[in-house]
Design a protein around this motif. Structure first.
Motif, PDB file in Angstrom:
ATOM      1  N   ILE A  27      -9.060   9.842  -2.983  1.00  0.00           N
ATOM      2  CA  ILE A  27      -7.711   9.635  -3.503  1.00  0.00           C
ATOM      3  C   ILE A  27      -6.884  10.884  -3.218  1.00  0.00           C
ATOM      4  O   ILE A  27      -7.437  11.964  -2.973  1.00  0.00           O
ATOM      5  N   PRO A  28      -5.561  10.800  -3.237  1.00  0.00           N
ATOM      6  CA  PRO A  28      -4.727  11.977  -2.985  1.00  0.00           C
ATOM      7  C   PRO A  28      -4.991  13.092  -4.004  1.00  0.00           C
ATOM      8  O   PRO A  28      -5.263  12.830  -5.178  1.00  0.00           O
ATOM      9  N   PHE A  67       0.846  -1.194   0.000  1.00  0.00           N
ATOM     10  CA  PHE A  67       0.000   0.000   0.000  1.00  0.00           C
ATOM     11  C   PHE A  67       0.876   1.236   0.000  1.00  0.00           C
ATOM     12  O   PHE A  67       1.548   1.534   0.982  1.00  0.00           O
ATOM     13  N   SER A  68       0.869   1.956  -1.119  1.00  0.00           N
ATOM     14  CA  SER A  68       1.702   3.144  -1.270  1.00  0.00           C
ATOM     15  C   SER A  68       0.916   4.444  -1.159  1.00  0.00           C
ATOM     16  O   SER A  68       1.505   5.511  -1.054  1.00  0.00           O
ATOM     17  N   ASP A 127      -0.808   7.613   5.538  1.00  0.00           N
ATOM     18  CA  ASP A 127      -0.838   7.527   7.003  1.00  0.00           C
ATOM     19  C   ASP A 127      -2.252   7.740   7.549  1.00  0.00           C
ATOM     20  O   ASP A 127      -2.656   7.085   8.521  1.00  0.00           O
ATOM     21  N   ARG A 128      -2.997   8.632   6.916  1.00  0.00           N
ATOM     22  CA  ARG A 128      -4.357   8.901   7.382  1.00  0.00           C
ATOM     23  C   ARG A 128      -5.260   7.692   7.156  1.00  0.00           C
ATOM     24  O   ARG A 128      -6.048   7.322   8.033  1.00  0.00           O
ATOM     25  N   ASN A 143       9.106  10.406  -1.822  1.00  0.00           N
ATOM     26  CA  ASN A 143       7.701  10.347  -2.211  1.00  0.00           C
ATOM     27  C   ASN A 143       7.044  11.724  -2.109  1.00  0.00           C
ATOM     28  O   ASN A 143       7.506  12.595  -1.374  1.00  0.00           O
ATOM     29  N   PHE A 144       5.954  11.897  -2.826  1.00  0.00           N
ATOM     30  CA  PHE A 144       5.194  13.135  -2.764  1.00  0.00           C
ATOM     31  C   PHE A 144       4.532  13.254  -1.388  1.00  0.00           C
ATOM     32  O   PHE A 144       3.940  12.290  -0.885  1.00  0.00           O
ATOM     33  N   GLU A 145       4.618  14.425  -0.796  1.00  0.00           N
ATOM     34  CA  GLU A 145       4.082  14.644   0.549  1.00  0.00           C
ATOM     35  C   GLU A 145       2.595  14.354   0.621  1.00  0.00           C
ATOM     36  O   GLU A 145       2.104  13.812   1.612  1.00  0.00           O
ATOM     37  N   GLU A 146       1.861  14.731  -0.432  1.00  0.00           N
ATOM     38  CA  GLU A 146       0.416  14.526  -0.436  1.00  0.00           C
ATOM     39  C   GLU A 146       0.065  13.039  -0.317  1.00  0.00           C
ATOM     40  O   GLU A 146      -0.938  12.664   0.297  1.00  0.00           O
ATOM     41  N   VAL A 147       0.885  12.201  -0.937  1.00  0.00           N
ATOM     42  CA  VAL A 147       0.607  10.767  -0.949  1.00  0.00           C
ATOM     43  C   VAL A 147       0.932  10.143   0.405  1.00  0.00           C
ATOM     44  O   VAL A 147       0.176   9.306   0.918  1.00  0.00           O
TER      45      VAL A 147
END
Length: 304
Positions: free
Chosen positions: A207-208, A36-37, A79-80, A70-74
């Motif tokens: 989704i992000p 899970f990315s 984590d959420r 990795n992109f911060e948004e992702v």
């Protein structure tokens, strides 16, 4: 007389197949996990896992092979969602592997950590004794993927050999392995990028934000738009400019390109993808612009 419609949609068939595969893995294996990315394919797999075992919690941990780029948004989204589900997250860190001398970081303008993910992935599989690993690969991504089985056998070195795969008749899967071997399982094998987005729309899945059109500073390299970030080495000849883009896939920032787009909703993304003639990875993944033979070599080494 009341008329009932008993037809089954394509998405219903794909979902049912994926649920069957997940339940089969949960029944046959001792220690499965789900990669899970925070990307759209793994998000869809996570929703399918929720449905497969509801109202019980998902009976296996999630794992992310984290490049550190990795992109911060992702990462925030990852984590959420893990916290919302109360799931266990295993992070296999590329940075930790570099620090331990397990891998050597590339240097130069085109340096990327994407290919370094194999070692921490295999290390985590060995450490946690995972015998089945769910991946979000789809057969429309590139030709080497199309040679995979749903249950893709990996030997005790984590290597893949297309000649060493088991036959899959109908929905019968061979889960027998020896200690040290494992199976990569691909529940989305028969899905396309468009199917994934149709499912996201139908299910109302979050989704992000990076998947939707937004203004970002980028520069062009080899026909791709790479982000302005500290981890991407930009040459003096690569001019920075601001434009409206979105990401069709998310991964390591050093090799994941954006596409110019004004699609700000899932419906607009679906309309955009339906008419495109460029594959997702061909448009957005610099390191995947390789020959079919090169991609197979990477898979033989234990790559995703």
């Amino acid at each position: 007389m009341l008329q009932r419609d008993y037809t089954t949609s394509q998405l219903d068939v794909l979902e049912a197949e994926a649920i069957h595969i997940m339940r089969e893995v949960a029944a046959e294996f001792e220690r499965p996990c789900l990669l899970f990315s925070g990307g759209k394919d793994s998000i869809v797999m996570l929703r399918i896992a929720e449905k497969a075992f509801w109202p019980a919690p998902i009976p296996f941990p999630l794992m992310h092979v984290d490049t550190g780029h990795n992109f911060e948004e992702v990462i925030e989204f990852r984590d959420r969602r893990v916290a919302e589900l109360g799931a266990r997250l295993v992070v296999a860190s590329v940075q930790d592997a570099i620090d331990a001398g397990r891998v050597t970081e590339e240097t130069g303008r085109r340096a990327s950590r994407n290919r370094l993910q194999t070692v921490p992935l295999l290390d985590a599989i060995e450490e946690h004794e995972f015998d089945a690993v769910f991946g979000g690969a789809r057969r429309d991504e590139e030709k080497a993927r199309a040679k995979e089985r749903v249950f893709s056998f990996r030997d005790d070195f984590g290597q893949w050999d297309p000649k060493n795969q088991r036959p899959e008749l109908w929905n019968l899967y061979n889960a027998r392995i020896r200690k040290g071997e494992h199976i990569r399982v691909f529940p989305l094998s028969n899905w396309t990028e468009l199917d994934v987005w149709d499912y996201i729309r139908r299910e109302g899945i979050e989704i992000p934000s990076i998947y939707f059109a937004h203004t970002r500073k980028v520069f062009e390299r080899d026909g791709m738009l790479l982000p302005d970030t500290d981890v991407v080495q930009r040459g003096e000849d690569e001019q920075l400019f601001e434009t409206v883009v979105r990401y069709r896939t998310v991964g390591d920032m050093t090799c994941t390109g954006a596409v110019q787009s004004k699609a700000a909703t899932v419906e607009e993304i679906i309309e955009e993808i339906a008419v495109t003639r460029i594959t997702e990875r061909g448009a957005t993944r610099a390191d995947d612009r390789a020959s079919e033979a090169a991609m197979e070599d990477r898979k033989r080494e234990g790559y995703f």
